[in-house]
Design a protein around this motif. Structure first.
Motif, PDB file in Angstrom:
ATOM      1  N   LEU A 292     -12.318   8.040 -21.735  1.00 31.67           N
ATOM      2  CA  LEU A 292     -12.051   7.341 -20.480  1.00 31.67           C
ATOM      3  C   LEU A 292     -10.725   6.581 -20.506  1.00 31.67           C
ATOM      4  CD1 LEU A 292     -13.378   6.744 -17.722  1.00 31.67           C
ATOM      5  CD2 LEU A 292     -14.507   4.779 -18.787  1.00 31.67           C
ATOM      6  N   ALA A 293     -10.372   5.994 -21.655  1.00 35.89           N
ATOM      7  CA  ALA A 293      -9.223   5.077 -21.750  1.00 35.89           C
ATOM      8  C   ALA A 293      -7.907   5.654 -21.208  1.00 35.89           C
ATOM      9  CB  ALA A 293      -9.057   4.594 -23.182  1.00 35.89           C
ATOM     10  N   PRO A 294      -7.457   6.840 -21.656  1.00 34.63           N
ATOM     11  CA  PRO A 294      -6.174   7.344 -21.146  1.00 34.63           C
ATOM     12  C   PRO A 294      -6.205   7.675 -19.661  1.00 34.63           C
ATOM     13  CG  PRO A 294      -7.264   9.007 -22.500  1.00 34.63           C
ATOM     14  CD  PRO A 294      -8.026   7.738 -22.669  1.00 34.63           C
ATOM     15  N   LEU A 295      -7.357   8.072 -19.165  1.00 40.17           N
ATOM     16  CA  LEU A 295      -7.476   8.392 -17.747  1.00 40.17           C
ATOM     17  C   LEU A 295      -7.426   7.125 -16.890  1.00 40.17           C
ATOM     18  CD1 LEU A 295     -10.273  11.124 -17.972  1.00 40.17           C
ATOM     19  CD2 LEU A 295      -7.819  11.466 -17.727  1.00 40.17           C
ATOM     20  N   LEU A 296      -8.022   6.048 -17.395  1.00 40.48           N
ATOM     21  CA  LEU A 296      -7.968   4.779 -16.675  1.00 40.48           C
ATOM     22  C   LEU A 296      -6.534   4.250 -16.618  1.00 40.48           C
ATOM     23  CD1 LEU A 296     -11.145   2.850 -17.909  1.00 40.48           C
ATOM     24  CD2 LEU A 296     -10.833   4.144 -15.804  1.00 40.48           C
ATOM     25  N   LYS A 297      -5.814   4.406 -17.720  1.00 39.58           N
ATOM     26  CA  LYS A 297      -4.413   3.957 -17.737  1.00 39.58           C
ATOM     27  C   LYS A 297      -3.593   4.753 -16.721  1.00 39.58           C
ATOM     28  CE  LYS A 297      -4.107   2.200 -22.475  1.00 39.58           C
ATOM     29  NZ  LYS A 297      -3.476   2.367 -23.803  1.00 39.58           N
ATOM     30  N   LYS A 298      -3.860   6.050 -16.672  1.00 39.45           N
ATOM     31  CA  LYS A 298      -3.151   6.912 -15.715  1.00 39.45           C
ATOM     32  C   LYS A 298      -3.489   6.492 -14.281  1.00 39.45           C
ATOM     33  CE  LYS A 298      -2.369  11.811 -14.654  1.00 39.45           C
ATOM     34  NZ  LYS A 298      -2.707  13.211 -15.028  1.00 39.45           N
TER      35      LYS A 298
ATOM     36  N   GLU B 270      -4.593   3.504 -13.293  1.00 38.68           N
ATOM     37  CA  GLU B 270      -4.047   2.175 -13.038  1.00 38.68           C
ATOM     38  C   GLU B 270      -2.539   2.219 -12.755  1.00 38.68           C
ATOM     39  OE1 GLU B 270      -5.195   0.131 -16.551  1.00 38.68           O
ATOM     40  OE2 GLU B 270      -7.309  -0.036 -15.967  1.00 38.68           O
ATOM     41  N   ALA B 271      -1.871   3.221 -13.350  1.00 42.41           N
ATOM     42  CA  ALA B 271      -0.436   3.367 -13.138  1.00 42.41           C
ATOM     43  C   ALA B 271      -0.112   4.021 -11.796  1.00 42.41           C
ATOM     44  CB  ALA B 271       0.179   4.179 -14.271  1.00 42.41           C
ATOM     45  N   GLY B 272      -1.148   4.387 -11.040  1.00 38.99           N
ATOM     46  CA  GLY B 272      -0.955   4.984  -9.718  1.00 38.99           C
ATOM     47  C   GLY B 272      -0.661   6.473  -9.754  1.00 38.99           C
ATOM     48  N   GLU B 273      -0.889   7.110 -10.913  1.00 37.38           N
ATOM     49  CA  GLU B 273      -0.646   8.557 -11.024  1.00 37.38           C
ATOM     50  C   GLU B 273      -1.837   9.326 -10.451  1.00 37.38           C
ATOM     51  OE1 GLU B 273       0.621   9.843 -14.930  1.00 37.38           O
ATOM     52  OE2 GLU B 273       1.311   7.816 -15.400  1.00 37.38           O
ATOM     53  N   ASP B 274      -1.537  10.499  -9.900  1.00 35.86           N
ATOM     54  CA  ASP B 274      -2.600  11.339  -9.340  1.00 35.86           C
ATOM     55  C   ASP B 274      -3.412  11.982 -10.460  1.00 35.86           C
ATOM     56  OD1 ASP B 274      -1.836  10.813  -6.729  1.00 35.86           O
ATOM     57  OD2 ASP B 274      -0.440  12.503  -6.645  1.00 35.86           O
ATOM     58  N   LEU B 275      -4.711  12.028 -10.258  1.00 37.16           N
ATOM     59  CA  LEU B 275      -5.606  12.671 -11.228  1.00 37.16           C
ATOM     60  C   LEU B 275      -5.995  14.052 -10.727  1.00 37.16           C
ATOM     61  CD1 LEU B 275      -8.028   9.710 -12.038  1.00 37.16           C
ATOM     62  CD2 LEU B 275      -6.107  10.481 -13.410  1.00 37.16           C
ATOM     63  N   THR B 276      -6.136  14.986 -11.647  1.00 32.47           N
ATOM     64  CA  THR B 276      -6.638  16.309 -11.278  1.00 32.47           C
ATOM     65  C   THR B 276      -8.143  16.210 -11.042  1.00 32.47           C
ATOM     66  OG1 THR B 276      -7.130  16.941 -13.558  1.00 32.47           O
ATOM     67  CG2 THR B 276      -4.888  17.372 -12.759  1.00 32.47           C
ATOM     68  N   LYS B 277      -8.714  17.232 -10.396  1.00 36.04           N
ATOM     69  CA  LYS B 277     -10.167  17.250 -10.176  1.00 36.04           C
ATOM     70  C   LYS B 277     -10.911  17.227 -11.506  1.00 36.04           C
ATOM     71  CE  LYS B 277     -10.301  19.409  -5.617  1.00 36.04           C
ATOM     72  NZ  LYS B 277     -10.803  20.540  -4.797  1.00 36.04           N
ATOM     73  N   LYS B 278     -10.339  17.928 -12.501  1.00 36.10           N
ATOM     74  CA  LYS B 278     -10.959  17.958 -13.823  1.00 36.10           C
ATOM     75  C   LYS B 278     -10.967  16.556 -14.438  1.00 36.10           C
ATOM     76  CE  LYS B 278     -10.724  20.384 -18.262  1.00 36.10           C
ATOM     77  NZ  LYS B 278      -9.973  21.389 -19.075  1.00 36.10           N
ATOM     78  N   GLU B 279      -9.877  15.828 -14.275  1.00 33.53           N
ATOM     79  CA  GLU B 279      -9.804  14.469 -14.817  1.00 33.53           C
ATOM     80  C   GLU B 279     -10.755  13.529 -14.086  1.00 33.53           C
ATOM     81  OE1 GLU B 279      -5.220  14.218 -16.505  1.00 33.53           O
ATOM     82  OE2 GLU B 279      -5.597  13.916 -14.360  1.00 33.53           O
ATOM     83  N   GLU B 280     -10.888  13.700 -12.777  1.00 31.39           N
ATOM     84  CA  GLU B 280     -11.830  12.881 -12.009  1.00 31.39           C
ATOM     85  C   GLU B 280     -13.265  13.123 -12.475  1.00 31.39           C
ATOM     86  OE1 GLU B 280     -11.018  13.903  -7.971  1.00 31.39           O
ATOM     87  OE2 GLU B 280      -9.324  12.524  -7.785  1.00 31.39           O
ATOM     88  N   LYS B 281     -13.570  14.391 -12.775  1.00 30.83           N
ATOM     89  CA  LYS B 281     -14.903  14.721 -13.284  1.00 30.83           C
ATOM     90  C   LYS B 281     -15.127  14.098 -14.655  1.00 30.83           C
ATOM     91  CE  LYS B 281     -15.775  19.070 -10.818  1.00 30.83           C
ATOM     92  NZ  LYS B 281     -15.966  20.540 -10.958  1.00 30.83           N
ATOM     93  N   LYS B 282     -14.075  14.084 -15.474  1.00 35.16           N
ATOM     94  CA  LYS B 282     -14.189  13.482 -16.802  1.00 35.16           C
ATOM     95  C   LYS B 282     -14.493  11.988 -16.700  1.00 35.16           C
ATOM     96  CE  LYS B 282     -11.374  16.487 -19.759  1.00 35.16           C
ATOM     97  NZ  LYS B 282     -10.162  16.574 -20.614  1.00 35.16           N
ATOM     98  N   ILE B 283     -13.823  11.319 -15.755  1.00 35.57           N
ATOM     99  CA  ILE B 283     -14.076   9.890 -15.549  1.00 35.57           C
ATOM    100  C   ILE B 283     -15.528   9.674 -15.118  1.00 35.57           C
ATOM    101  CG2 ILE B 283     -13.586   7.938 -14.024  1.00 35.57           C
ATOM    102  CD1 ILE B 283     -10.669   8.692 -14.085  1.00 35.57           C
ATOM    103  N   LYS B 284     -15.967  10.467 -14.159  1.00 38.78           N
ATOM    104  CA  LYS B 284     -17.334  10.334 -13.652  1.00 38.78           C
ATOM    105  C   LYS B 284     -18.357  10.577 -14.766  1.00 38.78           C
ATOM    106  CE  LYS B 284     -20.475  12.138 -10.100  1.00 38.78           C
ATOM    107  NZ  LYS B 284     -20.645  13.100  -8.994  1.00 38.78           N
TER     108      LYS B 284
END
Length: 457
Positions: A193-199, A201-215
């Protein structure tokens, strides 16, 4: 000779035709069975799926995947003897899948699912059910990740102790290994979760795959947090000082040269803060003399801290951190050192040790929350003007929000803190009047030395 060659050739052709026909039959049967299963028409899919499994077991893994869903449907919608037959059939299907498709099947998951199915349906004695989960732990601990299964594993040990079939120490041992496994899985989820949260928080767009990983990571963290609460509730009064001190005191003289016993007693007494009784000092001192270790050094640090000698306590805690191999325990030590520095107003040193604690245990949300608190307390000292001083609260809010994301057990408190910090930070009109815009970086000075970006409002 020629006649023999022709006969062999004919046999080969006929054999190939038979194999081809069998393959076509399997494909046809499977296609019909899979179509009904895909449509979730499990009543219609059940018999064709079982026929494919019987006639063409190695045709496709999908047979077992759809077969599992069909049998689970049958189990949920039947009663009595018929339900028991479907349960037996599902267990057989899982075992057959493991045998035929071992590379695509987790042994730990299969054994865990079998044990849980028997547990949920009260199939077997308490001892037999416990042994079923114990088999998972011993044979494939890495893939024993089911929150429900881990809780059931511990619950069965408690049930046996309540029935007089196990000792209190057995319950403690079971609690320790189940909790260790849960914290291991929590750390994996938090690391993902940590690197995705940083991304994010930095306002970068997440891919659908990354959004699923967060969920997925957040669901896992919530589930494991719920199990930890349930484990502690189940352990209940068994683990309080009133039970622990008599338990270890009666055996101390006989065991004071037994390093393993001293380590277990020390860890349990320390974890429950049973440090005021003289037994704790006796155990800690005996252990440190026999085998200086992280745990004995930590315990002596606790004693020094209780006596008001913070400098000596920090020496012991640092020694403990250097000796400790277990990341969760190392995090606990670093957190305690950090808290000592925080209480003394040494925020920079405290943050260093909170970060060390987070490196060892990424799911330790309270460390993020403590950093947020220190950052917020420093707002008036770490800015050049009113705007930059208030901007410090954006950074405090980020730390608090991150605490909530990685540690659901403190999410409510952390989210409330984040909201409060945002309320103290510059608002939309302040940003406009300052000539700033969302996404712009603001450097924060003094001990903080970090950059925060103006959030979207």
């Amino acid at each position: 000779m020629k006649a023999r060659f022709i006969a062999l050739l004919t046999g080969a052709v006929l054999g190939s035709s038979v194999l081809s026909a069998q393959s076509n039959d399997c494909a046809t049967m499977a296609a019909l069975a899979y179509d009904d299963a895909k449509a979730k028409n499990y009543d219609a899919a059940y018999e064709p799926l079982m026929k494919v499994r019987e006639k063409c077991p190695e045709y496709s893994l999908a047979t077992f995947q759809y077969g599992e869903r069909a049998l689970e449907y049958k189990i949920d919608n039947t009663e009595g003897a018929e339900k028991k037959e479907f349960i037996k059939e599902l267990i057989g299907l899982w075992e057959e899948r493991l045998e035929l498709f071992p590379a695509k099947t987790s042994k730990g998951k299969v054994y865990s699912d079998i044990a849980q199915l028997k547990f949920d349906n009260k199939i077997g004695t308490t001892e037999e059910l416990y042994n079923a989960f114990d088999k998972v732990y011993k044979e494939d601990k890495e893939n024993f990740t089911s929150p429900k299964g881990l809780y059931s594993y511990f619950q069965l040990m408690v049930d046996m102790q309540d029935a007089g079939d196990r000792e209190l120490q057995d319950v403690f041992d079971s609690y320790d290994k189940v909790m260790e496994k849960i914290e291991e899985e929590e750390n994996k989820a938090a690391e993902n979760l940590a690197p995705l949260l940083k991304k994010q928080e930095a306002g970068e767009d997440l891919t659908k795959k990354e959004e699923k990983k967060i969920k997925y990571a957040e669901i896992n963290l919530n589930n494991y947090n719920s199990v930890k609460k349930a484990l502690n509730a189940k352990l209940g009064a068994r683990a309080d000082c009133d039970n622990l001190i008599p338990l270890y005191k009666k055996d101390f003289e006989a065991k004071k040269s037994d390093v393993n016993w001293l380590q277990n007693a020390n860890a349990r007494l320390s974890a429950k803060d049973c440090t005021e009784d003289p037994l704790f000092f006796q155990v800690s001192e005996a252990l440190h003399q026999l085998e200086p270790s992280a745990k004995s050094a930590y315990s002596l640090g606790q004693l020094a801290e209780a006596d008001g000698d913070r400098a000596k306590a920090l020496d012991y805690y640092n020694e403990a951190a250097e000796l400790e191999q277990d990341p969760n325990d190392r995090a606990r030590i670093y957190y305690r050192i950090a808290s000592n520095y925080k209480d003394r107003g040494s925020f920079s040193q405290a943050r260093n040790f909170y970060r060390k604690a987070l490196k060892a245990k990424p799911s330790l949300g309270t460390a993020y929350l403590q950093i947020a608190n220190m950052v917020a307390k420093s707002a008036n000292n770490c800015g050049e003007d009113s705007f930059s001083k208030r901007a410090v609260y954006w950074l405090a809010a980020e730390y608090a929000a991150r605490a909530a994301r990685v540690d659901p057990s403190i999410a409510s408190n952390a989210n409330e803190s984040a909201t409060a910090y945002r309320g103290r930070a510059p608002q939309k009109t302040d940003v406009f009047q300052k000539g700033k815009k969302a996404g712009e970086a603001i450097k924060i000075g003094c001990w903080i030395g970090e950059t925060v970006r103006i959030p979207q409002m």
